[in-house]
Design an enzyme around this catalytic site. Sequence first.
Site, PDB file in Angstrom:
ATOM      1  N   THR A  64      40.095  45.465  37.893  1.00 29.63           N
ATOM      2  CA  THR A  64      39.980  45.660  39.332  1.00 29.63           C
ATOM      3  C   THR A  64      41.177  46.433  39.912  1.00 29.63           C
ATOM      4  OG1 THR A  64      39.346  44.523  41.357  1.00 29.63           O
ATOM      5  CG2 THR A  64      41.016  43.458  40.071  1.00 29.63           C
ATOM      6  N   SER A  93      43.611  42.757  35.570  1.00 24.99           N
ATOM      7  CA  SER A  93      42.167  42.967  35.659  1.00 24.99           C
ATOM      8  C   SER A  93      41.851  44.450  35.814  1.00 24.99           C
ATOM      9  CB  SER A  93      41.655  42.206  36.896  1.00 24.99           C
ATOM     10  OG  SER A  93      40.349  42.611  37.222  1.00 24.99           O
ATOM     11  N   LYS A 113      40.627  33.558  41.660  1.00 26.39           N
ATOM     12  CA  LYS A 113      39.985  34.794  41.161  1.00 26.39           C
ATOM     13  C   LYS A 113      38.670  35.171  41.852  1.00 26.39           C
ATOM     14  CE  LYS A 113      37.157  32.573  37.668  1.00 26.39           C
ATOM     15  NZ  LYS A 113      36.537  32.636  36.366  1.00 26.39           N
ATOM     16  N   ASN A 146      35.057  42.579  31.578  1.00 24.69           N
ATOM     17  CA  ASN A 146      34.210  41.470  32.044  1.00 24.69           C
ATOM     18  C   ASN A 146      34.033  40.397  30.968  1.00 24.69           C
ATOM     19  OD1 ASN A 146      33.654  43.844  33.799  1.00 24.69           O
ATOM     20  ND2 ASN A 146      32.294  42.398  34.806  1.00 24.69           N
ATOM     21  N   TYR A 181      41.847  42.823  31.832  1.00 26.47           N
ATOM     22  CA  TYR A 181      40.570  42.369  31.284  1.00 26.47           C
ATOM     23  C   TYR A 181      39.422  43.109  31.955  1.00 26.47           C
ATOM     24  CZ  TYR A 181      43.359  38.003  30.637  1.00 26.47           C
ATOM     25  OH  TYR A 181      44.315  37.070  30.355  1.00 26.47           O
ATOM     26  N   TYR A 240      42.180  39.863  46.352  1.00 28.41           N
ATOM     27  CA  TYR A 240      42.332  39.445  44.950  1.00 28.41           C
ATOM     28  C   TYR A 240      42.852  40.613  44.114  1.00 28.41           C
ATOM     29  CZ  TYR A 240      41.032  38.665  40.093  1.00 28.41           C
ATOM     30  OH  TYR A 240      41.065  38.592  38.722  1.00 28.41           O
ATOM     31  N   LEU A 297      27.705  37.911  37.238  1.00 27.44           N
ATOM     32  CA  LEU A 297      26.353  38.040  36.694  1.00 27.44           C
ATOM     33  C   LEU A 297      26.018  36.994  35.626  1.00 27.44           C
ATOM     34  CD1 LEU A 297      23.682  39.606  36.440  1.00 27.44           C
ATOM     35  CD2 LEU A 297      24.815  41.081  34.756  1.00 27.44           C
ATOM     36  N   LYS A 305      46.600  41.288  41.903  1.00 24.34           N
ATOM     37  CA  LYS A 305      46.792  41.718  40.504  1.00 24.34           C
ATOM     38  C   LYS A 305      47.647  42.984  40.476  1.00 24.34           C
ATOM     39  CE  LYS A 305      44.587  38.425  38.515  1.00 24.34           C
ATOM     40  NZ  LYS A 305      45.362  37.397  37.813  1.00 24.34           N
TER      41      LYS A 305
HETATM   42  P1  NAD Z   1      39.787  30.051  35.877  1.00 20.93           P
HETATM   43  O1  NAD Z   1      39.727  29.798  37.343  1.00 20.93           O
HETATM   44  O2  NAD Z   1      38.782  29.421  34.999  1.00 20.93           O
HETATM   45  O3  NAD Z   1      41.247  29.671  35.341  1.00 20.93           O
HETATM   46  C1  NAD Z   1      42.392  29.756  36.138  1.00 20.93           C
HETATM   47  C2  NAD Z   1      43.131  28.427  36.022  1.00 20.93           C
HETATM   48  O4  NAD Z   1      44.321  28.467  36.796  1.00 20.93           O
HETATM   49  C3  NAD Z   1      42.306  27.252  36.526  1.00 20.93           C
HETATM   50  O5  NAD Z   1      42.306  26.244  35.539  1.00 20.93           O
HETATM   51  C4  NAD Z   1      43.043  26.785  37.781  1.00 20.93           C
HETATM   52  O6  NAD Z   1      42.945  25.389  37.968  1.00 20.93           O
HETATM   53  C5  NAD Z   1      44.460  27.239  37.491  1.00 20.93           C
HETATM   54  N1  NAD Z   1      45.317  27.522  38.660  1.00 20.93           N
HETATM   55  C6  NAD Z   1      45.057  28.342  39.701  1.00 20.93           C
HETATM   56  N2  NAD Z   1      46.112  28.385  40.529  1.00 20.93           N
HETATM   57  C7  NAD Z   1      47.066  27.590  39.996  1.00 20.93           C
HETATM   58  C8  NAD Z   1      48.395  27.244  40.353  1.00 20.93           C
HETATM   59  N3  NAD Z   1      48.954  27.725  41.473  1.00 20.93           N
HETATM   60  N4  NAD Z   1      49.088  26.398  39.566  1.00 20.93           N
HETATM   61  C9  NAD Z   1      48.525  25.895  38.429  1.00 20.93           C
HETATM   62  N5  NAD Z   1      47.284  26.188  38.035  1.00 20.93           N
HETATM   63  C10 NAD Z   1      46.570  27.039  38.800  1.00 20.93           C
HETATM   64  O7  NAD Z   1      39.783  31.642  35.676  1.00 20.93           O
HETATM   65  P2  NAD Z   1      39.665  32.504  34.352  1.00 20.93           P
HETATM   66  O8  NAD Z   1      38.383  33.219  34.404  1.00 20.93           O
HETATM   67  O9  NAD Z   1      40.012  31.697  33.176  1.00 20.93           O
HETATM   68  O10 NAD Z   1      40.805  33.573  34.645  1.00 20.93           O
HETATM   69  C11 NAD Z   1      42.122  33.448  34.148  1.00 20.93           C
HETATM   70  C12 NAD Z   1      42.973  34.582  34.697  1.00 20.93           C
HETATM   71  O11 NAD Z   1      42.381  35.829  34.307  1.00 20.93           O
HETATM   72  C13 NAD Z   1      43.068  34.623  36.217  1.00 20.93           C
HETATM   73  O12 NAD Z   1      44.363  35.027  36.566  1.00 20.93           O
HETATM   74  C14 NAD Z   1      42.065  35.681  36.597  1.00 20.93           C
HETATM   75  O13 NAD Z   1      42.368  36.289  37.814  1.00 20.93           O
HETATM   76  C15 NAD Z   1      42.187  36.648  35.449  1.00 20.93           C
HETATM   77  N6  NAD Z   1      40.979  37.476  35.252  1.00 20.93           N
HETATM   78  C16 NAD Z   1      39.771  36.862  35.079  1.00 20.93           C
HETATM   79  C17 NAD Z   1      38.623  37.640  34.927  1.00 20.93           C
HETATM   80  C18 NAD Z   1      37.274  36.994  34.764  1.00 20.93           C
HETATM   81  O14 NAD Z   1      36.268  37.692  34.912  1.00 20.93           O
HETATM   82  N7  NAD Z   1      37.175  35.712  34.458  1.00 20.93           N
HETATM   83  C19 NAD Z   1      38.729  39.043  34.930  1.00 20.93           C
HETATM   84  C20 NAD Z   1      39.994  39.638  35.084  1.00 20.93           C
HETATM   85  C21 NAD Z   1      41.114  38.830  35.238  1.00 20.93           C
HETATM   86  C1  UD1 Z   2      33.545  41.346  39.794  1.00 18.78           C
HETATM   87  C2  UD1 Z   2      34.578  41.641  40.849  1.00 18.78           C
HETATM   88  C3  UD1 Z   2      35.869  42.077  40.163  1.00 18.78           C
HETATM   89  C4  UD1 Z   2      36.333  41.009  39.189  1.00 18.78           C
HETATM   90  C5  UD1 Z   2      35.200  40.722  38.189  1.00 18.78           C
HETATM   91  C6  UD1 Z   2      35.543  39.637  37.206  1.00 18.78           C
HETATM   92  C7  UD1 Z   2      33.365  42.392  42.857  1.00 18.78           C
HETATM   93  C8  UD1 Z   2      33.052  43.560  43.723  1.00 18.78           C
HETATM   94  N1  UD1 Z   2      34.077  42.691  41.744  1.00 18.78           N
HETATM   95  O1  UD1 Z   2      33.344  42.497  39.038  1.00 18.78           O
HETATM   96  O2  UD1 Z   2      36.887  42.317  41.115  1.00 18.78           O
HETATM   97  O3  UD1 Z   2      37.489  41.442  38.491  1.00 18.78           O
HETATM   98  O4  UD1 Z   2      34.027  40.343  38.913  1.00 18.78           O
HETATM   99  O5  UD1 Z   2      35.664  38.400  37.867  1.00 18.78           O
HETATM  100  O6  UD1 Z   2      33.024  41.270  43.149  1.00 18.78           O
HETATM  101  N2  UD1 Z   2      25.236  41.546  39.489  1.00 18.78           N
HETATM  102  C9  UD1 Z   2      23.903  41.369  39.811  1.00 18.78           C
HETATM  103  N3  UD1 Z   2      23.511  40.141  40.256  1.00 18.78           N
HETATM  104  C10 UD1 Z   2      24.367  39.082  40.390  1.00 18.78           C
HETATM  105  C11 UD1 Z   2      25.726  39.278  40.055  1.00 18.78           C
HETATM  106  C12 UD1 Z   2      26.125  40.529  39.626  1.00 18.78           C
HETATM  107  O7  UD1 Z   2      23.107  42.287  39.705  1.00 18.78           O
HETATM  108  O8  UD1 Z   2      23.946  37.993  40.808  1.00 18.78           O
HETATM  109  C13 UD1 Z   2      25.659  42.858  38.965  1.00 18.78           C
HETATM  110  C14 UD1 Z   2      26.768  43.530  39.750  1.00 18.78           C
HETATM  111  O9  UD1 Z   2      26.243  44.310  40.788  1.00 18.78           O
HETATM  112  C15 UD1 Z   2      27.463  44.347  38.643  1.00 18.78           C
HETATM  113  C16 UD1 Z   2      27.267  43.493  37.380  1.00 18.78           C
HETATM  114  O10 UD1 Z   2      26.181  42.633  37.672  1.00 18.78           O
HETATM  115  O11 UD1 Z   2      26.796  45.569  38.445  1.00 18.78           O
HETATM  116  C17 UD1 Z   2      28.483  42.647  37.031  1.00 18.78           C
HETATM  117  O12 UD1 Z   2      28.873  41.897  38.187  1.00 18.78           O
HETATM  118  P1  UD1 Z   2      30.036  40.811  38.134  1.00 18.78           P
HETATM  119  O13 UD1 Z   2      29.777  39.870  37.024  1.00 18.78           O
HETATM  120  O14 UD1 Z   2      30.198  40.243  39.504  1.00 18.78           O
HETATM  121  O15 UD1 Z   2      31.326  41.642  37.714  1.00 18.78           O
HETATM  122  P2  UD1 Z   2      31.996  42.955  38.401  1.00 18.78           P
HETATM  123  O16 UD1 Z   2      31.160  43.505  39.461  1.00 18.78           O
HETATM  124  O17 UD1 Z   2      32.378  43.873  37.305  1.00 18.78           O
END
Ligand code: NAD
Ligand code: UD1
Length: 337
Positions: free
Chosen positions: A125, A123, A83, A178, A176, A148, A199, A152
């Site tokens: 995204t 996402s 991710k 943030n 999702y 990435y 962030l 998705k």
């Molecule tokens: P995370 O990295 O904490 O969890 C993902 C898990 O998947 C990890 O435990 C990793 O070890 C496992 N994994 C990855 N590839 C694998 C594979 N090929 N086989 C088995 N296990 C595998 O991430 P998260 O934040 O918990 O995110 C979960 C899902 O949500 C992801 O698909 C991510 O892209 C999506 N997502 C996350 C966010 C976010 O901001 N955290 C936002 C939008 C979507």
């Molecule tokens: C980012 C990813 C997005 C992903 C999401 C959740 C990019 C361009 N986008 O989104 O694809 O789905 O994370 O994993 O990377 N910020 C700061 N200082 C920091 C970090 C972030 O000011 O050190 C600001 C960013 O500019 C933004 C906000 O905080 O305005 C949130 O940032 P972040 O947590 O990275 O999330 P997204 O940008 O929404």
Amino acid sequence: MILVTGGAGFIGSHTCVELLNSGYDTVVLDNLCNSHIKSLERVERITGKKPVFIKADVRDREVLDRVFSTYDIECVIHFAGLKAVGESVAKPMEYFDNNLNSSLVLCDVMKKHGVKALVFSSSATVYSGDNEMPLYETSRTGNCTNPYGWTKYMSEQIFKALCTADPDMSVVLLRYFNPIGAHESGLIGEDPQGIPNNLLPYVAQTAVGRRERVTVHGNDYPTPDGTGVRDYIHVVDLARAHLCAVSYAVSHKGCDVFNIGTGRGSSVLDVIKAFSRACGKDVPYVIGPRRPGDLATVYADCTKAKEVLGFETKYDLEKMCIDAWNWQKNNPNGFAD
Ligand code: NAD
Ligand code: UD1
């Protein structure tokens, strides 16, 4: 039984807590490439129930086949995936291989075993950068700015096509916004490897003394205070959305998509201020340049999730920061402590 791929990760572990507390049995399949086994030990401490754990890659067809033969799987929640946006630019093939082949192998094995219900972690995204806010499920998608995001987007296309081809199939795509915060026990939370890109973990690690100061990526955006605005959602609320999605997936057919956010935007400075209140000290920050690829404002319209899934968030930004701080201060080095 619910199969939770990626269940040891940030969102997966919180979802396991909600599933177990609601009486579901869970099998977690995770290769631990971005997580720690301790997260599942902590899930057991919180719930008093032990999720079955299988350390394996979702792309490993033989293991998956065995899992579906051994357990009576009613629904799959597919979290597993890579991710990190920046890493996906540097290693696109790794991202396409991991995130797309895992979806393909999973669907194939589900089909073989007649399992018809799936909830997928998509996402915000996937939305194009040229939409008006708020984002509706019908807003334009595509034009992703990194591999990435494309994984998705392409996974969504795969699941949609699958449902068209098999009318008995049911897929719930959750977009999702943030996710931040942590379980209020402080036992599980976000534990990013290396320097956090997002962030909230950066702010939390600064508050606990692991980083010197937060760099605010730009304060000249057309937003109320000039800093970027996002739709932050408490990870426990997000986890609860998966319970609604599982119920929906097992009782409906076809492919449906839902925004999962709060519908409210908060700026970077709002987050830093809320976190400073939560930890009782000012989190130091400096204003830096904009981060390439960032949008000024991103937030969801969440009406569809409310009306169709019956899902509503409970927690505000203050609570997200209080719980994130509780996790960070009790585990300054994450699960390594
Ligand atoms: P995370 O990295 O904490 O969890 C993902 C898990 O998947 C990890 O435990 C990793 O070890 C496992 N994994 C990855 N590839 C694998 C594979 N090929 N086989 C088995 N296990 C595998 O991430 P998260 O934040 O918990 O995110 C979960 C899902 O949500 C992801 O698909 C991510 O892209 C999506 N997502 C996350 C966010 C976010 O901001 N955290 C936002 C939008 C979507
Ligand atoms: C980012 C990813 C997005 C992903 C999401 C959740 C990019 C361009 N986008 O989104 O694809 O789905 O994370 O994993 O990377 N910020 C700061 N200082 C920091 C970090 C972030 O000011 O050190 C600001 C960013 O500019 C933004 C906000 O905080 O305005 C949130 O940032 P972040 O947590 O990275 O999330 P997204 O940008 O929404």
